[in-house]
Design an enzyme around this catalytic site. Structure first.
Site, PDB file in Angstrom:
ATOM      1  N   ALA A  69     -95.493  42.159  64.227  1.00  0.00           N
ATOM      2  CA  ALA A  69     -96.377  41.332  65.061  1.00  0.00           C
ATOM      3  C   ALA A  69     -96.231  41.729  66.526  1.00  0.00           C
ATOM      4  CB  ALA A  69     -95.987  39.869  64.894  1.00  0.00           C
ATOM      5  N   GLY A 104     -93.792  42.394  60.301  1.00  0.00           N
ATOM      6  CA  GLY A 104     -95.111  42.421  59.670  1.00  0.00           C
ATOM      7  C   GLY A 104     -95.479  43.815  59.190  1.00  0.00           C
ATOM      8  N   GLU A 132     -93.955  44.149  55.939  1.00  0.00           N
ATOM      9  CA  GLU A 132     -94.660  43.270  54.993  1.00  0.00           C
ATOM     10  C   GLU A 132     -95.930  43.950  54.490  1.00  0.00           C
ATOM     11  OE1 GLU A 132     -94.510  39.813  57.605  1.00  0.00           O
ATOM     12  OE2 GLU A 132     -93.405  38.768  56.035  1.00  0.00           O
ATOM     13  N   GLU A 189     -87.046  39.712  62.199  1.00  0.00           N
ATOM     14  CA  GLU A 189     -87.603  38.432  62.678  1.00  0.00           C
ATOM     15  C   GLU A 189     -86.530  37.436  63.090  1.00  0.00           C
ATOM     16  OE1 GLU A 189     -88.798  40.191  60.229  1.00  0.00           O
ATOM     17  OE2 GLU A 189     -90.960  39.871  59.939  1.00  0.00           O
TER      18      GLU A 189
HETATM   19  C1  LIG Z   1     -99.134  32.574  66.959  1.00  0.00           C
HETATM   20  C2  LIG Z   1     -99.669  33.972  66.891  1.00  0.00           C
HETATM   21  C3  LIG Z   1     -98.811  34.785  65.994  1.00  0.00           C
HETATM   22  C4  LIG Z   1     -99.576  35.941  65.450  1.00  0.00           C
HETATM   23  C5  LIG Z   1     -98.926  36.404  64.201  1.00  0.00           C
HETATM   24  C6  LIG Z   1     -99.628  37.573  63.725  1.00  0.00           C
HETATM   25  C7  LIG Z   1     -99.392  37.841  62.338  1.00  0.00           C
HETATM   26  C8  LIG Z   1     -98.407  38.910  62.145  1.00  0.00           C
HETATM   27  C9  LIG Z   1     -97.902  38.807  60.803  1.00  0.00           C
HETATM   28  C10 LIG Z   1     -96.677  38.757  60.484  1.00  0.00           C
HETATM   29  C11 LIG Z   1     -95.653  38.617  61.454  1.00  0.00           C
HETATM   30  C12 LIG Z   1     -94.448  38.954  61.191  1.00  0.00           C
HETATM   31  C13 LIG Z   1     -93.385  38.718  62.177  1.00  0.00           C
HETATM   32  C14 LIG Z   1     -93.050  39.942  62.978  1.00  0.00           C
HETATM   33  O1  LIG Z   1     -93.451  41.019  62.718  1.00  0.00           O
HETATM   34  S1  LIG Z   1     -92.077  39.637  64.309  1.00  0.00           S
HETATM   35  C15 LIG Z   1     -91.860  41.241  65.018  1.00  0.00           C
HETATM   36  C16 LIG Z   1     -90.854  42.010  64.259  1.00  0.00           C
HETATM   37  N1  LIG Z   1     -90.617  43.247  64.915  1.00  0.00           N
HETATM   38  C17 LIG Z   1     -89.654  43.434  65.807  1.00  0.00           C
HETATM   39  O2  LIG Z   1     -88.875  42.566  66.087  1.00  0.00           O
HETATM   40  C18 LIG Z   1     -89.583  44.803  66.418  1.00  0.00           C
HETATM   41  C19 LIG Z   1     -89.203  44.721  67.836  1.00  0.00           C
HETATM   42  N2  LIG Z   1     -89.131  46.025  68.424  1.00  0.00           N
HETATM   43  C20 LIG Z   1     -88.055  46.822  68.312  1.00  0.00           C
HETATM   44  O3  LIG Z   1     -87.112  46.542  67.615  1.00  0.00           O
HETATM   45  C21 LIG Z   1     -88.068  48.084  69.120  1.00  0.00           C
HETATM   46  O4  LIG Z   1     -88.929  47.888  70.175  1.00  0.00           O
HETATM   47  C22 LIG Z   1     -88.485  49.322  68.319  1.00  0.00           C
HETATM   48  C23 LIG Z   1     -89.797  49.127  67.637  1.00  0.00           C
HETATM   49  C24 LIG Z   1     -87.398  49.673  67.306  1.00  0.00           C
HETATM   50  C25 LIG Z   1     -88.629  50.510  69.303  1.00  0.00           C
HETATM   51  O5  LIG Z   1     -87.438  50.653  70.037  1.00  0.00           O
HETATM   52  P1  LIG Z   1     -87.356  51.645  71.285  1.00  0.00           P
HETATM   53  O6  LIG Z   1     -87.847  52.958  70.901  1.00  0.00           O
HETATM   54  O7  LIG Z   1     -85.970  51.520  71.820  1.00  0.00           O
HETATM   55  O8  LIG Z   1     -88.394  51.093  72.332  1.00  0.00           O
HETATM   56  P2  LIG Z   1     -88.466  49.708  73.068  1.00  0.00           P
HETATM   57  O9  LIG Z   1     -87.681  48.673  72.384  1.00  0.00           O
HETATM   58  O10 LIG Z   1     -88.183  49.944  74.494  1.00  0.00           O
HETATM   59  O11 LIG Z   1     -89.994  49.325  72.893  1.00  0.00           O
HETATM   60  C26 LIG Z   1     -91.011  50.093  73.539  1.00  0.00           C
HETATM   61  C27 LIG Z   1     -92.042  49.155  74.102  1.00  0.00           C
HETATM   62  O12 LIG Z   1     -92.683  48.493  73.014  1.00  0.00           O
HETATM   63  C28 LIG Z   1     -92.611  47.092  73.199  1.00  0.00           C
HETATM   64  N3  LIG Z   1     -92.521  46.476  71.860  1.00  0.00           N
HETATM   65  C29 LIG Z   1     -91.708  46.851  70.874  1.00  0.00           C
HETATM   66  N4  LIG Z   1     -91.936  46.113  69.786  1.00  0.00           N
HETATM   67  C30 LIG Z   1     -92.918  45.268  70.108  1.00  0.00           C
HETATM   68  C31 LIG Z   1     -93.614  44.254  69.379  1.00  0.00           C
HETATM   69  N5  LIG Z   1     -93.344  43.996  68.097  1.00  0.00           N
HETATM   70  N6  LIG Z   1     -94.550  43.561  70.022  1.00  0.00           N
HETATM   71  C32 LIG Z   1     -94.868  43.832  71.311  1.00  0.00           C
HETATM   72  N7  LIG Z   1     -94.264  44.795  72.042  1.00  0.00           N
HETATM   73  C33 LIG Z   1     -93.287  45.493  71.441  1.00  0.00           C
HETATM   74  C34 LIG Z   1     -91.362  46.884  74.023  1.00  0.00           C
HETATM   75  O13 LIG Z   1     -91.405  45.648  74.673  1.00  0.00           O
HETATM   76  C35 LIG Z   1     -91.421  48.056  74.952  1.00  0.00           C
HETATM   77  O14 LIG Z   1     -92.357  47.727  75.942  1.00  0.00           O
HETATM   78  P3  LIG Z   1     -92.125  48.195  77.423  1.00  0.00           P
HETATM   79  O15 LIG Z   1     -92.101  49.689  77.392  1.00  0.00           O
HETATM   80  O16 LIG Z   1     -93.248  47.619  78.178  1.00  0.00           O
HETATM   81  O17 LIG Z   1     -90.798  47.641  77.843  1.00  0.00           O
END
Ligand SMILES: CCCCCCCC/C=C\C=C\CC(=O)SCCNC(=O)CCNC(=O)[C@H](O)C(C)(C)COP(=O)(O)OP(=O)(O)OC[C@H]1O[C@@H](n2cnc3c(N)ncnc32)[C@H](O)[C@@H]1OP(=O)(O)O
Length: 720
Positions: free
Chosen positions: A61, A100, A103, A123
């Site tokens: 997400a 997600g 998923e 999550e």
């Molecule tokens: C009420 C409305 C809700 C809507 C729901 C929608 C329906 C979705 C359906 C299901 C939902 C399921 C729940 C989830 O999926 S929760 C999210 C689960 N995922 C995570 O927790 C992943 C988080 N991210 C990471 O672990 C890392 O960022 C990684 C992907 C491993 C990459 O690591 P790395 O290479 O070290 O890079 P950064 O961490 O610096 O990330 C780069 C930039 O990307 C941004 N980022 C990363 N993940 C997300 C994300 N999931 N959403 C938004 N942005 C994300 C991060 O902030 C960095 O941004 P910036 O360069 O500006 O700092």
């Protein structure tokens, strides 16, 4: 957002496209839903391959959407339709498949992963559970015990582990998408029933019941008050005991209890705060993205005490050559054995036979630092000693070598001025044990160059640390706030509390360890030395000064009295607690400490009273936050988020409470102000309980959200 193309005539290739990590924002969900339906209904398409652009499948997400009004289609119907389809859908997983994203992959009939891919349900780290069927499908695929571990910890697995667990069907070294397309061509027409995870029933054996029960007990013990891990176990219990459709209903009910919770907000705040900390800037206009770090191949570490050893291990584990210098042979020998032992144990844990000892040189001679790119000084907290060392380093090291100090609070600028390379001096404040703790305060003095800051931050990143750039003042950010926290804890003892009572309250709040246990672990003599050096105790104090009064305010001599008796904490077998032996780890309440406190109170005419848990929390955490506002006002920290990152990663502050500044905002700034006023009235001799001007202005301005606080700093200046 998502692209549709056709390949090999009959294969629909759907590519998620939302840089940098293909997060499932509303627009992405809308496009992928439309495109998938097009593919599934197009008679010419016989199979679908789903992949992500730029080597990343999907990070789940879009976390920025949490907390905003819902928009865009849900993911559950899309995953359901994909899984129910008679056309095989194959996920080609590169980079990450998280939350997600995983998923969606679990809704596909087959999963092919690149060898470097990582998969998981993180999550729980955001205060949530997998909410699009993940908590119901994963246990049906890999069984309850493995799913329980992955979902409650948020641990990511490598492609190889995912293959072993059965999460993916194949791991490839080459082109994942091409392999997935070939795979898809091969499986066209095969029966798909057994590939639909929702059709499977996880057997609920007696074993699974015990695993869930044990899991719940373990999670409750480790969660330190966090809800999400406990709710994860509840969702898995639903998967184990209910038919799929009822399990899905339960998953939805459970996620609804979390989605708008204060803990989820705090954890999501931490996610972005940690990433924003990397985006430092200096008043000169130099920033993280316009300053070039120097290359660091070889590092000198001076001092092989506890800190020097941990720093050396961190560097070597990151593949960096280290020249470790000690002044005395005996210390060198002890340090060398400790470092080698740590590396050995680490290699064993990782199933590696050979620790990277070839990267290490131990020496008694500073002269061997002639060719290093950066030095980290980790000798005693003695300014005179450090100044001598920096002067000598200046003569020994090549002119381009960066000189860094691991001081935990001394004046970095005072060290810089004894060198001929002031711009190349910065603080690199690691936290003990330095090979474990994530935090690194990078202390920028008035002369430190952007290049030096960039180099220290980049090195920190290579070591796996969370670096935060802070200004130069006594104690920097972390220890400056810690001092007030400790003072409050001592005052609470004077007023009637016991160390174990204060610790219990703090641990129930969520701290990894209570403050008195932490003191015992670090050694009470650490603070004693600092207090002596700063003239709070010792020959410089006027003998007429009352014992409980220093520099015009209330002072507690309790820790000094313990040190004078040789009670230095774990290492001496006695501190705030009693230990079985010197070096013992298990703290026990000490009846002698209770007698000591009673005698102390009667000596000073203090009438003990019952101290309520809420007072412990309020006085400790609000005093810290109040100092945090001063730190912001003085420009020692650039953002409240940076202060919170420091506390979460360096001081065991419960992540699900966001950090002291976020916590103050969640409690309500007006409440914090009013409680501080109340405590300051009761304790007018404790100036740090007096509400800071910034806090007052923020309340007057209607308590804006944390990321707007800096706008209310009156005379914006920066020590950064
Ligand atoms: C009420 C409305 C809700 C809507 C729901 C929608 C329906 C979705 C359906 C299901 C939902 C399921 C729940 C989830 O999926 S929760 C999210 C689960 N995922 C995570 O927790 C992943 C988080 N991210 C990471 O672990 C890392 O960022 C990684 C992907 C491993 C990459 O690591 P790395 O290479 O070290 O890079 P950064 O961490 O610096 O990330 C780069 C930039 O990307 C941004 N980022 C990363 N993940 C997300 C994300 N999931 N959403 C938004 N942005 C994300 C991060 O902030 C960095 O941004 P910036 O360069 O500006 O700092």
């Amino acid at each position: 957002m998502a692209r549709y193309s056709r390949t090999e005539g009959t294969i629909a290739l759907i590519t998620l496209s939302n840089p940098p990590v293909n997060a499932l924002g509303a627009a992405v969900r809308r496009t992928i839903t439309d495109i998938m339906h097009r593919a599934l209904t197009d008679g010419e398409v016989k199979a679908v391959v789903l992949c992500g652009e730029n080597g990343t499948f999907c990070a789940g997400a879009d976390i920025r959407e949490f907390g905003k009004p819902p928009s865009g289609p849900a993911l559950v119907p899309l995953i359901h339709d994909m899984e129910a389809s008679e056309k095989p859908v194959v996920a080609a997983i590169e980079g990450v498949a998280l939350g997600g994203g995983l998923e969606i992959a679990l809704g596909c009939h087959y999963r092919i992963a690149h060898a470097k891919a990582r998969l998981g349900f993180p999550e729980v780290m955001l205060g949530l559970i997998p909410g699009a069927g993940g908590s119901q499908r994963l246990p049906r695929l890999i069984g309850i015990p493995a799913a329980l571990e992955l979902i409650t910890t948020g641990r990511l697995v490598s492609a190889q582990e995912a293959l072993k667990l059965g999460i993916v069907d194949q791991v490839v070294d080459g082109n994942t998408i091409e392999t997935a397309v070939k795979f898809a061509l091969n499986v066209i027409g095969r029966p798909l029933l057994s590939r639909r995870l929702s059709e499977r029933t996880p057997a609920f054996s007696v074993d699974a019941a015990a695993v869930l029960e044990e899991g719940m007990a373990r999670v409750k013990q480790r969660a330190r008050g966090a809800f999400a891990p406990v709710v994860c176990v509840q969702a898995l219990r639903a998967a184990a005991t209910l038919p799929y459709s009822r399990g899905m209903e339960t998953e939805e009910q459970l996620i609804n209890t979390l989605i708008d919770s204060s803990q989820a907000r705090a954890l999501q705040y931490c996610f972005f705060a940690q990433r924003n900390a990397r985006k430092w800037s200096l008043p000169s206009g130099a920033r993280w993205n316009n300053s070039k770090p120097r290359a660091v191949h070889r590092v000198g570490v001076v001092g092989l005490g506890t800190m020097g050893r941990g720093i050396t291990v961190s560097l070597v584990k990151a593949g960096i050559s280290v020249v470790a210098v000690e002044m005395e042979e005996k210390q060198m020998d002890l340090g060398m054995r400790a470092v080698l032992g740590m590396l050995e144990r680490d290699a064993q844990r990782r199933g590696d036979t050979r620790p990277p000892t070839h990267l290490l040189t131990f020496t008694l001679s500073l002269q061997q630092l002639g060719n290093v790119d950066l030095v980290i000084e980790a000798v005693f907290e003695d300014m005179a000693l450090k100044k001598c060392l920096f002067t000598e380093l200046c003569n020994v090291c090549k002119p381009s070598t960066l000189l860094c100090t691991n001081t935990s609070g001394l004046d970095v600028d005072a060290l810089a001025v004894v060198t001929h390379r002031r711009s190349l001096v910065v603080g690199m404040h690691f936290f003990a044990p330095a090979n474990v703790m994530k935090l690194l305060e990078v202390v920028c003095g008035p002369h430190s160059s952007a290049e030096a800051v960039a180099t220290a931050m980049t090195l920190g990143k290579r070591l796996g640390k969370v670096g935060v750039v802070v200004g130069n003042c006594p104690g920097f950010v972390g220890n400056r706030m810690m001092k007030l926290y400790l003072d409050q804890a001592y005052f609470l003892l004077e007023e009637g509390a016991a160390p174990e009572q204060v610790d219990q309250v703090l641990e129930e709040f969520g701290f990894t360890m209570g403050i008195f246990k932490v003191s015992d672990l670090s050694g009470l003599d650490v603070g004693w030395r600092v207090r002596k050096a700063s003239g709070l105790i010792g020959p410089d104090v006027n003998p007429k000064t009352p014992s409980r009064w220093r520099q015009g305010c209330r002072y507690s001599p309790l820790p000094d009295l313990l040190c004078e008796q040789g009670h230095l904490g774990q290492k001496s077998g006695r501190g705030w607690y009693l230990y079985e032996t010197p070096g013992g780890k298990e703290p026990k309440p000490d009846p002698a400490m209770h007698r000591f406190l009673q005698e102390y109170r009667s000596r000073y005419g203090l009438t003990p009273r019952h101290v309520h848990a809420h007072e412990v929390i309020e006085r400790c955490t609000y005093a810290m936050a109040n100092e945090g506002f001063r730190i912001l006002e003085e420009g020692i920290a650039a953002r409240a988020e940076d202060i919170d990152v420091i506390y979460v990663f360096g001081y065991g502050w419960p992540r699900h409470r966001g950090g002291p500044m976020f916590h103050a905002a969640q409690v309500g700034l007006a409440t914090v102000l009013q409680r501080l006023e109340h405590y300051h009235q009761l304790h007018p001799d404790v100036p740090h309980l007096q509400p800071s001007p910034l806090l007052q202005r923020l309340v007057e301005a209607g308590s804006p959200p944390v990321h707007h606080w800096r706008e209310h700093v009156q005379h914006l200046h920066s020590y950064l």
